[in-house]
Design a protein around this motif. Structure first.
Motif, mmCIF file in Angstrom:
data_model
loop_
_atom_site.group_PDB
_atom_site.id
_atom_site.type_symbol
_atom_site.label_atom_id
_atom_site.label_comp_id
_atom_site.label_asym_id
_atom_site.label_seq_id
_atom_site.Cartn_x
_atom_site.Cartn_y
_atom_site.Cartn_z
ATOM 1 N N PHE A 160 57.878 51.516 45.984
ATOM 2 C CA PHE A 160 57.201 52.229 44.900
ATOM 3 C C PHE A 160 55.702 51.924 44.828
ATOM 4 N N PRO A 161 55.261 50.668 45.025
ATOM 5 C CA PRO A 161 53.810 50.383 44.938
ATOM 6 C C PRO A 161 52.994 50.969 46.084
ATOM 7 N N LEU A 162 53.636 51.321 47.202
ATOM 8 C CA LEU A 162 52.891 51.695 48.403
ATOM 9 C C LEU A 162 51.941 52.872 48.198
ATOM 10 N N PRO A 163 52.389 54.010 47.619
ATOM 11 C CA PRO A 163 51.443 55.112 47.413
ATOM 12 C C PRO A 163 50.265 54.731 46.520
ATOM 13 N N ASP A 186 49.431 54.593 59.744
ATOM 14 C CA ASP A 186 48.486 55.578 60.261
ATOM 15 C C ASP A 186 47.440 55.937 59.205
ATOM 16 N N MET A 187 47.870 56.033 57.962
ATOM 17 C CA MET A 187 46.975 56.472 56.894
ATOM 18 C C MET A 187 45.929 55.418 56.542
ATOM 19 N N ILE A 188 46.326 54.135 56.551
ATOM 20 C CA ILE A 188 45.355 53.103 56.134
ATOM 21 C C ILE A 188 44.242 52.921 57.166
ATOM 22 N N LYS A 189 44.440 53.437 58.386
ATOM 23 C CA LYS A 189 43.374 53.361 59.385
ATOM 24 C C LYS A 189 42.170 54.205 58.991
ATOM 25 N N LEU A 190 42.376 55.178 58.094
ATOM 26 C CA LEU A 190 41.293 56.072 57.687
ATOM 27 C C LEU A 190 40.437 55.477 56.565
ATOM 28 N N ALA A 191 40.895 54.377 55.985
ATOM 29 C CA ALA A 191 40.163 53.788 54.858
ATOM 30 C C ALA A 191 38.907 53.077 55.344
ATOM 31 N N CYS A 192 37.862 53.106 54.520
ATOM 32 C CA CYS A 192 36.625 52.417 54.859
ATOM 33 C C CYS A 192 36.407 51.240 53.925
ATOM 34 N N ALA A 193 37.514 50.685 53.400
ATOM 35 C CA ALA A 193 37.447 49.491 52.542
ATOM 36 C C ALA A 193 38.401 48.442 53.109
ATOM 37 N N ASP A 194 38.441 47.318 52.472
ATOM 38 C CA ASP A 194 39.306 46.222 52.903
ATOM 39 C C ASP A 194 40.771 46.620 52.707
ATOM 40 N N ILE A 195 41.549 46.610 53.789
ATOM 41 C CA ILE A 195 42.950 47.021 53.720
ATOM 42 C C ILE A 195 43.884 45.813 53.817
ATOM 43 N N THR A 196 43.361 44.625 53.550
ATOM 44 C CA THR A 196 44.157 43.405 53.686
ATOM 45 C C THR A 196 45.410 43.447 52.809
ATOM 46 N N TYR A 201 51.132 43.639 52.337
ATOM 47 C CA TYR A 201 52.310 44.175 51.649
ATOM 48 C C TYR A 201 53.226 44.901 52.630
ATOM 49 N N GLY A 202 52.630 45.669 53.543
ATOM 50 C CA GLY A 202 53.431 46.354 54.556
ATOM 51 C C GLY A 202 54.197 45.370 55.422
ATOM 52 N N PHE A 203 53.529 44.279 55.800
ATOM 53 C CA PHE A 203 54.185 43.253 56.621
ATOM 54 C C PHE A 203 55.292 42.562 55.833
#
Length: 315
Positions: A160-163, A186-196, A201-203
């Motif tokens: 639920f938190p992912l979107p 695939d989607m988080i690769k498009l972000a230009c901010a810190d995706i840590t 969370y994905g891991f």
């Protein structure tokens, strides 16, 4: 930079989906096989669901879990079908931002649900072989229904938190995705901010669900083998193991491509782009096609039930 352009970067109106890189000219040819795969996945799984529903001899825990697996496969196929066929058949690559988030949530949810159902099926085989005298009292209809609800609730609650975690990221590099459907990595690769936070969370989701399911499935088969080896008769040992063959094949069909996708994503960053796309397509498209075929081929009770469904009624 104007305020409007900043807003458009943070929330792009849509994403652009991609078919198979390098084979754009062959997309119309690939549409045929994809349609066949969807037809087999939807038709074969629907047949199993109907067979379990109408055939009294299939009203047993093993087949109830199989019907859950078929439902998950149908749901997964329906989640990817609209964008895949639009991309390959109509070359319509646009998908709205919110629609992409919904598809991402559904794909990951049904995938996690399938993993949970495979774990439940391994528990079913464990009880049937290691404690057959208590099989009917352990796996009652109430317990089976509870397991099904728990599997669905786990998928919904954990993902639920992912979107919302993704929606807070500014998208400013591009709006072109690498697949004909929306996936979180695939989607988080498009972000230009810190995706840590998203990556961690994905891991965590991967390890706490798919990883734990794999460990418990493996442990269940270690215990099953230990119990089977204690059986004196070779014929009885083979008979017991034969009841697990379909489940083992389905587990391999699901987890081997999934592990391949994870390995390529984590360690194959320099691999050709079509390798990533191909592995993801195998992971999402092959199990819903293979699962009903494996159980239909290896389980005579399923074959008999399907045959009775198509046998003409005598007047």
């Amino acid at each position: 930079m104007t305020m409007n352009s900043e807003i458009s970067y943070v929330n792009p109106a849509s994403f652009l989906l991609t078919g198979i890189p390098g084979l754009e000219s062959a997309h119309s040819w690939l549409a045929g096989p994809l349609c066949v795969m969807y037809a087999v996945a939807l038709g074969a799984n629907a047949l199993i669901l109907q067979a379990v529903r109408v055939e009294p001899s299939l009203h047993e825990p093993m087949y109830y879990f199989l019907s859950m697996l078929s439902f998950s496969d149908v749901a997964m196929s329906m989640a990817t079908l609209p964008t895949v066929l639009r991309t390959f058949c109509l070359n319509a690559r646009n998908i709205a931002f919110d629609a992409c988030l919904i598809q991402m949530f559904l794909i990951h949810s049904f995938s996690m649900m399938e993993s949970g159902i495979l774990l439940a099926m391994s528990f079913d085989r464990f009880v049937a072989i290691c404690d057959p005298l208590h099989y009917a009292t352990v796996l009652t209809n109430e317990v089976i229904a509870g397991i099904g609800v728990a599997v669905m609730a786990r998928s919904f609650i954990i993902l639920f938190p992912l979107p919302f975690l993704f929606k807070r990221l500014p998208i400013c590099r591009s709006n072109v995705l690498s697949h004909s459907y929306c996936l979180h990595p695939d989607m988080i690769k498009l972000a230009c901010a810190d995706i840590t936070i998203n990556s961690i969370y994905g891991f965590f989701v991967l390890l706490s669900t798919f990883g734990m399911d794999m460990i418990f499935i493996f442990l269940s088969y270690v215990l099953i083998l230990h119990s089977v080896m204690a059986i004196a008769s070779r014929k009885e040992r083979l008979k017991a193991l034969n009841t697990c063959v379909s489940h083992i094949l389905v587990v391999l069909a699901f987890y081997v491509p999934m592990i391949g996708v994870s390995v390529v994503h984590r360690f194959g960053k320099h691999a050709p782009r079509f390798v990533h796309v191909l592995m993801s397509n195998v992971y999402l498209f092959v199990p819903p096609v293979l699962n009903p075929l494996i159980y239909s081929a290896k389980t005579k009770e399923i074959r008999r039930a399907i045959f009775r469904m198509f046998r003409p009624v005598k007047m």
